[in-house]
Design a protein around this motif. Sequence first.
Motif, PDB file in Angstrom:
ATOM      1  N   ALA A   1      38.186  46.260  43.121  1.00 45.08           N
ATOM      2  CA  ALA A   1      37.721  45.692  44.435  1.00 45.08           C
ATOM      3  C   ALA A   1      36.515  44.686  43.909  1.00 45.08           C
ATOM      4  CB  ALA A   1      36.914  46.604  45.148  1.00 45.08           C
ATOM      5  N   LEU A   2      35.715  44.959  43.083  1.00 40.92           N
ATOM      6  CA  LEU A   2      34.712  43.942  42.410  1.00 40.92           C
ATOM      7  C   LEU A   2      35.288  42.753  41.734  1.00 40.92           C
ATOM      8  CD1 LEU A   2      32.097  46.519  41.268  1.00 40.92           C
ATOM      9  CD2 LEU A   2      31.970  45.112  43.066  1.00 40.92           C
ATOM     10  N   TRP A   3      36.409  43.089  40.982  1.00 41.15           N
ATOM     11  CA  TRP A   3      37.141  41.760  40.416  1.00 41.15           C
ATOM     12  C   TRP A   3      37.446  40.870  41.491  1.00 41.15           C
ATOM     13  CZ3 TRP A   3      37.947  38.165  37.077  1.00 41.15           C
ATOM     14  CH2 TRP A   3      39.032  37.491  37.105  1.00 41.15           C
ATOM     15  N   LEU A   4      38.170  41.254  42.605  1.00 39.43           N
ATOM     16  CA  LEU A   4      38.864  40.759  43.575  1.00 39.43           C
ATOM     17  C   LEU A   4      38.003  40.016  44.594  1.00 39.43           C
ATOM     18  CD1 LEU A   4      41.755  43.249  44.515  1.00 39.43           C
ATOM     19  CD2 LEU A   4      41.706  40.819  43.210  1.00 39.43           C
ATOM     20  N   ILE A   5      36.588  40.475  44.602  1.00 38.23           N
ATOM     21  CA  ILE A   5      35.802  40.051  45.521  1.00 38.23           C
ATOM     22  C   ILE A   5      34.581  38.989  44.925  1.00 38.23           C
ATOM     23  CG2 ILE A   5      33.805  40.748  46.946  1.00 38.23           C
ATOM     24  CD1 ILE A   5      35.049  43.169  47.601  1.00 38.23           C
ATOM     25  N   PHE A   6      34.352  39.360  43.504  1.00 37.53           N
ATOM     26  CA  PHE A   6      33.148  38.620  42.903  1.00 37.53           C
ATOM     27  C   PHE A   6      33.803  37.879  41.313  1.00 37.53           C
ATOM     28  CE2 PHE A   6      30.710  42.046  45.216  1.00 37.53           C
ATOM     29  CZ  PHE A   6      30.120  41.028  46.008  1.00 37.53           C
ATOM     30  N   GLY A   7      34.844  38.330  41.187  1.00 35.84           N
ATOM     31  CA  GLY A   7      35.187  38.002  39.772  1.00 35.84           C
ATOM     32  C   GLY A   7      35.762  36.393  39.503  1.00 35.84           C
ATOM     33  N   VAL A   8      36.344  35.961  40.566  1.00 37.43           N
ATOM     34  CA  VAL A   8      37.202  34.837  40.500  1.00 37.43           C
ATOM     35  C   VAL A   8      36.278  33.773  41.250  1.00 37.43           C
ATOM     36  CG1 VAL A   8      39.273  33.541  40.634  1.00 37.43           C
ATOM     37  CG2 VAL A   8      39.406  36.184  40.418  1.00 37.43           C
TER      38      VAL A   8
END
Length: 87
Positions: free
Chosen positions: A50-57
């Motif tokens: 979830a953190l990758w999809l929200i803040f990672g890209v």
Amino acid sequence: MGKVFLVLAAVVLMVYSLYDLVATPRDRVQHLPKWGWALLIVLAPYAGAALWLIFGVAKGRSTGGPRKRPPPRPLGPDDDPDFLRGL
């Protein structure tokens, strides 16, 4: 049956996030290096994904390279001055 669904959802989310991480260019990854995101996704499947999809890209346009102009679209006969002169 509910536990199987939760485990299956975690595996699918983790695989999708890892694939997205590998496919994302290095200049679009934010806040952590790629190996850090991979470690977070694997160790905490729901939260890490979830953190990758929200803040990672990085959202929006790519930072690399100039923008390409779209090819010129064909003009109709009513837009061609040579055609209109011949009428």
